[in-house]
Structure formats: C-alpha cells, structure tokens
Design a protein around this motif. Structure first.
Motif, PDB file in Angstrom:
ATOM      1  N   LEU A 118     -93.111 -15.570 -67.277  1.00 52.33           N
ATOM      2  CA  LEU A 118     -93.117 -15.324 -68.717  1.00 52.33           C
ATOM      3  C   LEU A 118     -94.473 -14.792 -69.175  1.00 52.33           C
ATOM      4  O   LEU A 118     -94.557 -13.842 -69.966  1.00 52.33           O
ATOM      5  CB  LEU A 118     -92.774 -16.613 -69.464  1.00 52.33           C
ATOM      6  CG  LEU A 118     -92.762 -16.509 -70.998  1.00 52.33           C
ATOM      7  CD1 LEU A 118     -91.723 -15.487 -71.442  1.00 52.33           C
ATOM      8  CD2 LEU A 118     -92.484 -17.876 -71.620  1.00 52.33           C
ATOM      9  N   GLU A 119     -95.538 -15.397 -68.654  1.00 56.12           N
ATOM     10  CA  GLU A 119     -96.888 -14.958 -69.021  1.00 56.12           C
ATOM     11  C   GLU A 119     -97.144 -13.521 -68.589  1.00 56.12           C
ATOM     12  O   GLU A 119     -97.660 -12.701 -69.365  1.00 56.12           O
ATOM     13  CB  GLU A 119     -97.926 -15.876 -68.384  1.00 56.12           C
ATOM     14  CG  GLU A 119     -99.368 -15.482 -68.695  1.00 56.12           C
ATOM     15  CD  GLU A 119    -100.386 -16.356 -67.956  1.00 56.12           C
ATOM     16  OE1 GLU A 119    -101.575 -15.998 -67.998  1.00 56.12           O
ATOM     17  OE2 GLU A 119     -99.986 -17.358 -67.349  1.00 56.12           O
ATOM     18  N   MET A 121     -94.909 -11.211 -67.939  1.00 58.78           N
ATOM     19  CA  MET A 121     -94.039 -10.293 -68.688  1.00 58.78           C
ATOM     20  C   MET A 121     -94.588 -10.032 -70.091  1.00 58.78           C
ATOM     21  O   MET A 121     -94.485  -8.916 -70.602  1.00 58.78           O
ATOM     22  CB  MET A 121     -92.616 -10.863 -68.756  1.00 58.78           C
ATOM     23  CG  MET A 121     -91.894 -10.848 -67.409  1.00 58.78           C
ATOM     24  SD  MET A 121     -90.223 -11.547 -67.472  1.00 58.78           S
ATOM     25  CE  MET A 121     -89.388 -10.291 -68.433  1.00 58.78           C
ATOM     26  N   GLU A 122     -95.171 -11.056 -70.706  1.00 56.22           N
ATOM     27  CA  GLU A 122     -95.784 -10.864 -72.022  1.00 56.22           C
ATOM     28  C   GLU A 122     -96.985  -9.923 -71.915  1.00 56.22           C
ATOM     29  O   GLU A 122     -97.191  -9.057 -72.772  1.00 56.22           O
ATOM     30  CB  GLU A 122     -96.204 -12.213 -72.606  1.00 56.22           C
ATOM     31  CG  GLU A 122     -95.022 -13.070 -73.056  1.00 56.22           C
ATOM     32  CD  GLU A 122     -95.461 -14.447 -73.530  1.00 56.22           C
ATOM     33  OE1 GLU A 122     -96.636 -14.806 -73.274  1.00 56.22           O
ATOM     34  OE2 GLU A 122     -94.644 -15.159 -74.143  1.00 56.22           O
ATOM     35  N   ARG A 123     -97.785 -10.112 -70.861  1.00 56.92           N
ATOM     36  CA  ARG A 123     -98.915  -9.216 -70.636  1.00 56.92           C
ATOM     37  C   ARG A 123     -98.431  -7.794 -70.384  1.00 56.92           C
ATOM     38  O   ARG A 123     -99.011  -6.823 -70.879  1.00 56.92           O
ATOM     39  CB  ARG A 123     -99.754  -9.695 -69.458  1.00 56.92           C
ATOM     40  CG  ARG A 123    -100.546 -10.963 -69.711  1.00 56.92           C
ATOM     41  CD  ARG A 123    -101.318 -11.365 -68.458  1.00 56.92           C
ATOM     42  NE  ARG A 123    -102.233 -10.302 -68.028  1.00 56.92           N
ATOM     43  CZ  ARG A 123    -102.752 -10.230 -66.806  1.00 56.92           C
ATOM     44  NH1 ARG A 123    -102.436 -11.136 -65.891  1.00 56.92           N
ATOM     45  NH2 ARG A 123    -103.570  -9.243 -66.498  1.00 56.92           N
ATOM     46  N   ARG A 124     -97.340  -7.689 -69.598  1.00 54.96           N
ATOM     47  CA  ARG A 124     -96.786  -6.351 -69.296  1.00 54.96           C
ATOM     48  C   ARG A 124     -96.289  -5.676 -70.568  1.00 54.96           C
ATOM     49  O   ARG A 124     -96.451  -4.449 -70.739  1.00 54.96           O
ATOM     50  CB  ARG A 124     -95.639  -6.480 -68.291  1.00 54.96           C
ATOM     51  CG  ARG A 124     -94.962  -5.146 -67.928  1.00 54.96           C
ATOM     52  CD  ARG A 124     -95.955  -4.194 -67.292  1.00 54.96           C
ATOM     53  NE  ARG A 124     -95.357  -2.936 -66.956  1.00 54.96           N
ATOM     54  CZ  ARG A 124     -95.194  -1.916 -67.794  1.00 54.96           C
ATOM     55  NH1 ARG A 124     -95.609  -2.016 -69.052  1.00 54.96           N
ATOM     56  NH2 ARG A 124     -94.657  -0.781 -67.385  1.00 54.96           N
ATOM     57  N   GLU A 125     -95.720  -6.422 -71.457  1.00 56.71           N
ATOM     58  CA  GLU A 125     -95.241  -5.855 -72.715  1.00 56.71           C
ATOM     59  C   GLU A 125     -96.415  -5.317 -73.542  1.00 56.71           C
ATOM     60  O   GLU A 125     -96.344  -4.229 -74.120  1.00 56.71           O
ATOM     61  CB  GLU A 125     -94.471  -6.909 -73.508  1.00 56.71           C
ATOM     62  CG  GLU A 125     -93.876  -6.382 -74.814  1.00 56.71           C
ATOM     63  CD  GLU A 125     -93.083  -7.433 -75.561  1.00 56.71           C
ATOM     64  OE1 GLU A 125     -92.648  -7.144 -76.693  1.00 56.71           O
ATOM     65  OE2 GLU A 125     -92.913  -8.549 -75.024  1.00 56.71           O
ATOM     66  N   ALA A 126     -97.506  -6.093 -73.581  1.00 56.88           N
ATOM     67  CA  ALA A 126     -98.687  -5.664 -74.328  1.00 56.88           C
ATOM     68  C   ALA A 126     -99.306  -4.424 -73.691  1.00 56.88           C
ATOM     69  O   ALA A 126     -99.695  -3.473 -74.395  1.00 56.88           O
ATOM     70  CB  ALA A 126     -99.711  -6.791 -74.385  1.00 56.88           C
TER      71      ALA A 126
END
Length: 245
Positions: A118-119, A121-126
């Motif tokens: 999850l962490e 993926m959130e970084r990847r989104e940013a």
C-alpha cells in the motif's frame, strides 16, 4: 585627388549604407532571440533530466510493486497449502501445532507485505503525477524553443532582406564613383570603420572633433572638387552647406 562635389556627396551615401550594413551585422550577431533560445534550450535539457529522474523512480517502484505482489502471492499459496494440510486427515497434534504456528507467521508476513504494498503504491501514484507534470513541463519547454526558433528565423529573414537592399543600393551608388576614390575610401574604412564623413558646423562627423582654425582655413581654401581629409582622424571629409566654412 580631384572629384566633383556631387561625387563626393555620393560617397557619403555609400558611407551611410556601410553604416547601416554594419548595424545590421551587429543586430544579426546580437539577436535577443538567440540569448532567449539558449535559455530555452537549457530549460529543455533540465526538463528532460527531470523526466528521466522521475521515470526512473517510477520504474523502480513498479519493480518493487511486482516483487511485493509475488511475495504476497507466495504467502497466500503457502497459507492455502497449510490450511489444506491442517484440515486433512492424519495430522498429528504436533504437526497441527506447527502448521498453526506457521499460519500465524504467514498471516503476520502477509500483513507486513500488504502494508508495504500500500505504501509503495501510494508513492507510485504520487510519482506518476510527477511524471505527468514533467512531461507537460518538457512539452512546454520544447514549444518555447520552437516558438523562439520561428521568431529568430523571422528576424533573420528581415535582416537578410534589409542587407540585400542596402548592398544593392551600395553597388549602384559605388558604380558612379571613380575607382581611385573608392579605393581611398575603402582603405580608410578598413582602418577606422568610417571611410567618409561630412563636415557639419566645423566638426568632423567621423571623430566628432571640432577642427582648429588652421585646419578650417585649409579646408576653406581648397577647391570644391579637391578631396580633403580630416586633420584629426584622416577620414575623407565632405564639405556641404552645413560645414560652417
């Protein structure tokens, strides 16, 4: 050297055209579009470097996501296998305890992996937003370069047209002046940048100095068709009604 006063005045026309050609050459060398273009090209390089940086980071995060997905998938398969063994026949109490312990360990491991997933993926989104922003910035920088090239080329075309006109006028005017006088003019122009200038209000318009009485007297005494020179700078000096003699 002798030359009709009208011919000497024609020499001033040549000098003025040479001045304009020099100014056009200076303008060509110092086009503001060139300086702006250099800055814009530097901005493109910076934008490209930034895009490579964020795309590289995005690629690294994508690999991390795939690795974590493989690890999660492995934990899930191991969990399913252990659950199947635990529910199957012939499992001793010790085996059941070992399986239960491993299931608890796998559950904790899966929880850790899912949190990590999850962490990341959130970084990847940013980072994905950074990639899109960097692409837009690069496109804008490249468009700025294209616009400046277009503006520079238009400015150069204007200069080319102006230079062609001035050279044509110079050739036509120079053709009316004796070759001997043009040779003297060209030699002086090669030395100081100005081959001929008018005398206005007793002041040479080449060196901008006011001539002394002796020099003025000499100029006044010279015949109208006598080719004279500035006593201060040596430029061919053309006498006119505004000379103040």
């Amino acid at each position: 050297m002798k030359a009709d006063p009208a011919v000497q005045r024609a020499l001033l026309t040549v000098a003025e055209l040479d001045k304009e050609l020099t100014q056009l050459a200076h303008r060509r060398r110092n086009l503001p579009e060139n300086a702006k273009l250099a800055e814009a090209e530097a901005a493109v390089r910076t934008a490209k470097d930034k895009l490579v940086e964020v795309e590289t980071l995005a690629g690294d995060l994508d690999r991390d996501i795939r690795r974590i997905e493989r690890d999660v998938d492995g934990v899930r398969k191991r969990t399913e296998r252990d659950k199947a063994l635990l529910a199957g026949p012939g499992v001793s109490a010790r085996q059941a305890a070992d399986l239960q312990h491993e299931l608890e360990t796998l559950q904790r491991r899966q929880s850790v992996l899912e949190d990590e997933q999850l962490e990341v993926m959130e970084r990847r989104e940013a980072v994905g937003r950074d990639v899109e922003h960097s692409k837009a910035a690069l496109a804008a920088a490249e468009q700025a370069v294209a616009d400046l090239i277009k503006a520079r080329d238009a400015a150069l075309a204007d200069i080319d047209a102006a230079e062609a006109g001035r050279r044509r006028d110079r050739e036509q005017t120079a053709a009316t002046i004796p070759a001997e006088l043009m040779a003297v003019y060209e030699k002086r122009r090669s030395q100081s940048g100005i081959g001929a200038a008018p005398l206005v209000a007793r002041r040479c318009q080449a060196c901008r100095l006011e001539l002394d009485r002796t020099a003025l007297a000499s100029l006044k005494a010279a015949a109208a068709d006598e080719v004279v020179h500035c006593a201060e700078c040596g430029t061919i000096l053309v006498r006119t009604a505004e000379s103040g003699l």
